[in-house]
Design a protein around this motif. Structure first.
Motif, PDB file in Angstrom:
ATOM      1  N   SER A 102       0.831  -1.190   0.000  1.00  0.00           N
ATOM      2  CA  SER A 102       0.000   0.000   0.000  1.00  0.00           C
ATOM      3  C   SER A 102       0.870   1.245   0.000  1.00  0.00           C
ATOM      4  O   SER A 102       1.939   1.251   0.612  1.00  0.00           O
ATOM      5  N   LYS A 163      -4.692  -7.938  -2.858  1.00  0.00           N
ATOM      6  CA  LYS A 163      -5.702  -6.893  -2.662  1.00  0.00           C
ATOM      7  C   LYS A 163      -6.319  -6.990  -1.273  1.00  0.00           C
ATOM      8  O   LYS A 163      -6.553  -5.975  -0.600  1.00  0.00           O
ATOM      9  N   ALA A 164      -6.567  -8.216  -0.812  1.00  0.00           N
ATOM     10  CA  ALA A 164      -7.129  -8.408   0.525  1.00  0.00           C
ATOM     11  C   ALA A 164      -6.152  -7.951   1.601  1.00  0.00           C
ATOM     12  O   ALA A 164      -6.540  -7.349   2.609  1.00  0.00           O
ATOM     13  N   ARG A 166      -3.847  -5.644   1.215  1.00  0.00           N
ATOM     14  CA  ARG A 166      -3.812  -4.181   1.141  1.00  0.00           C
ATOM     15  C   ARG A 166      -4.976  -3.578   1.916  1.00  0.00           C
ATOM     16  O   ARG A 166      -4.835  -2.574   2.618  1.00  0.00           O
ATOM     17  N   LYS A 167      -6.136  -4.217   1.818  1.00  0.00           N
ATOM     18  CA  LYS A 167      -7.331  -3.710   2.494  1.00  0.00           C
ATOM     19  C   LYS A 167      -7.225  -3.848   4.007  1.00  0.00           C
ATOM     20  O   LYS A 167      -7.746  -3.023   4.768  1.00  0.00           O
ATOM     21  N   ALA A 168      -6.528  -4.911   4.468  1.00  0.00           N
ATOM     22  CA  ALA A 168      -6.453  -5.190   5.906  1.00  0.00           C
ATOM     23  C   ALA A 168      -5.289  -4.505   6.591  1.00  0.00           C
ATOM     24  O   ALA A 168      -5.278  -4.379   7.820  1.00  0.00           O
ATOM     25  N   TRP A 169      -4.294  -4.048   5.844  1.00  0.00           N
ATOM     26  CA  TRP A 169      -3.034  -3.573   6.434  1.00  0.00           C
ATOM     27  C   TRP A 169      -3.247  -2.380   7.361  1.00  0.00           C
ATOM     28  O   TRP A 169      -2.844  -2.381   8.517  1.00  0.00           O
ATOM     29  N   ARG A 170      -3.879  -1.340   6.853  1.00  0.00           N
ATOM     30  CA  ARG A 170      -4.047  -0.120   7.649  1.00  0.00           C
ATOM     31  C   ARG A 170      -4.941  -0.343   8.874  1.00  0.00           C
ATOM     32  O   ARG A 170      -4.606   0.107   9.977  1.00  0.00           O
TER      33      ARG A 170
END
Length: 375
Positions: A102, A163-164, A166-170
Motif C-alpha cells: 500500500s 488486494k485483501a 492491502r485492504k487489511a493492512w491499515r
C-alpha cells in the motif's frame, strides 16, 4: 545422469517452536549458498539465532524470504535482521511490506521489518524491481534463479490475495492504536518492544544520533486525565517569572498560556525559568510551547531511573526551539544527562548546561537576582 559437481541441497527445519523457519543450503563445498524462509516466533529465537550464528561464521544468506507477517514467522526475522551479535549478512530480502502492499503505512511488525531492512541497506525485492513478490493472474509464474543454481518459482500470492492484504493492512495498525508516518516512527515503536530487540542491535539502540535525528522522532501527545488535571502555576517575583506546570499536557498548557497572553495583550511570555512538564517527556513538549515561552533556564526534574526521563527528543526540542543563550538545568548528574554536555553530536550550540556538583546525590539550586520588568 545427476550433476554431482553441483553439490548437495540441504533442507533444515529450524527449532521454531509453533512457527516456521526453514534453511536451504546448496552448492559444492567451496561455494555454498543459503536461503532462509521465515524466522519463527520470538520465543524460538534463542535456538534459531544460535543456528544462524553458525551460518554467519560460514558465510551469508543469499536470500531471506518472509512469507507473511504473522508473529510466528516475522518475529524471528525482526530479531535476526537487528541482531548485531549474530551479524549474519543478508544479500537480499523478499518481503511484501508497506511499499509493496500500500502507498500508505500500516501493519506494525511489517512496518518495523521494512524500516530495519531499509536502515541496514539490504536490497528488498530487488529480483522483482522492488515490486511485490507475487504471481500475476495474466502472466506466467515468475521464476528466479539464485547464485549457485537454485531456482525459485513463485506460485502465490495472486492478485486477489494481495488486494485483501492491502485492504487489511491499515486497519490492523489502527487496531493497535498506532499511526506511523515514517520509518523513524516504526523504529521508535520497535525500540519500545523489548521482546523484539536482541541484546545488541543494529538499529534498536536508544543512543541518540544527533539533535536533528531526535527531532524526527514521532510521538503521540499526552492526554492522560491525571496529567491534564495538573495545577499549573506561574510564579513571579522581582522581575523573575517561573512556570511550574507539573505534568500538564500540551493541549491543556497551551490553552492556559493563550488565555494569559490574551489577558496581558502579549504575543509571548518571557520566562526566567521553565520547569518542563512531565519531567521532560517529549510527549509533553512542543515547538509551539517553546516558541510562546522563551526562557533563560529550562529545568528537567528526573533521575531517569524508572521512565527514562527526560526524553532525548524532549531535550532536543529545547535545544532546537528554545531561547538562544539559555541554560539546560538537570537535577541529576548521570550518563543520561551528562551526554548533553559531553556528546559532540548532542552538545547544544546555543545552550549551556548546569548539573549538580560532582559527587552529590542530586539537586540543583538557581539563585535568581532581581530583574527589571520588560515593558
Amino acid at each position: 545422469m545427476a550433476d554431482t559437481s553441483a553439490g548437495p541441497l540441504e533442507l533444515e527445519l529450524l527449532p521454531a517452536r509453533h512457527g516456521d523457519s526453514v534453511l536451504l543450503t546448496w552448492g559444492p563445498p567451496a561455494d555454498r549458498h543459503r536461503l532462509l524462509i521465515d524466522g519463527g516466533p520470538a520465543s524460538a529465537y534463542p535456538a534459531v539465532g544460535a543456528r544462524l550464528r553458525r551460518v554467519a561464521s560460514e558465510g551469508s544468506l543469499d536470500l531471506l524470504v518472509l512469507t507473511h507477517v504473522d508473529a510466528d514467522h516475522i518475529e524471528g526475522a525482526l530479531l535476526l535482521t537487528n541482531d548485531a551479535d549474530v551479524n549474519v549478512g543478508i544479500a537480499e530480502y523478499w518481503f511484501n511490506g508497506p511499499a509493496q502492499v500500500s502507498p500508505k503505512l500500516g501493519g506494525a511488525q511489517g512496518e518495523m521489518l521494512a524500516a530495519l531492512i531499509s536502515g541496514r541497506g539490504i536490497p528488498l525485492n530487488a529480483a522483482f524491481s522492488k515490486a511485490p513478490v507475487w504471481a500475476p493472474d495474466d502472466q506466467p509464474l515468475p521464476v528466479r534463479t539464485l547464485a549457485g543454481g537454485l531456482t525459485l518459482t513463485v506460485l502465490g500470492p495472486d492478485g486477489k490475495a494481495l488486494k485483501a492484504l492491502r485492504k487489511a493492512w491499515r486497519p490492523a495498525l489502527k487496531g493497535e492504536g498506532l499511526f506511523f508516518d515514517s520509518e523513524a516512527d516504526a523504529l521508535t515503536e520497535l525500540r519500545a518492544r523489548a521482546g523484539l530487540l536482541p541484546a545488541k542491535t543494529f538499529l534498536g539502540s536508544r543512543k541518540p544520533n544527533g539533535v536533528s535525528d531526535l527531532l524526527q522522532e514521532k510521538s503521540s501527545r499526552d492526554t492522560a486525565p491525571a496529567n491534564r488535571s495538573s495545577i499549573v502555576l506561574l510564579a513571579e517575583y522581582a522581575g523573575n517569572s517561573i512556570l511550574l506546570p507539573g505534568d500538564s499536557t500540551p493541549a491543556t498548557l497551551l490553552a492556559g498560556v493563550h488565555r494569559l497572553l490574551a489577558e496581558r495583550q502579549a504575543e509571548r511570555l518571557d520566562l526566567t525559568a521553565f520547569k518542563l512538564p512531565h519531567h521532560g517527556s517529549t510527549r509533553n513538549i512542543t515547538p509551539k510551547l517553546l516558541e510562546l515561552l522563551p526562557s533563560d533556564y529550562y529545568l528537567f526534574s528526573s533521575d531517569g531511573a524508572k521512565f527514562e526521563h527526560p526524553d532525548d527528543a524532549g531535550v532536543a526540542k529545547c535545544v532546537a526551539y528554545g531561547k538562544t543563550g539559555s541554560t539546560l538545568v538537570f537535577n541529576y548528574r548521570n550518563p543520561r544527562t551528562l551526554r548533553w554536555q559531553h556528546d559532540d553530536d548532542l552538545k547544544p550550540r546555543k545552550n549551556s548546561t548546569l548539573f549538580p556538583p560532582a559527587g552529590s546525590e542530586g539537586g540543583v539550586v538557581l539563585t535568581l537576582a532581581p530583574r527589571k520588568k520588560k515593558r
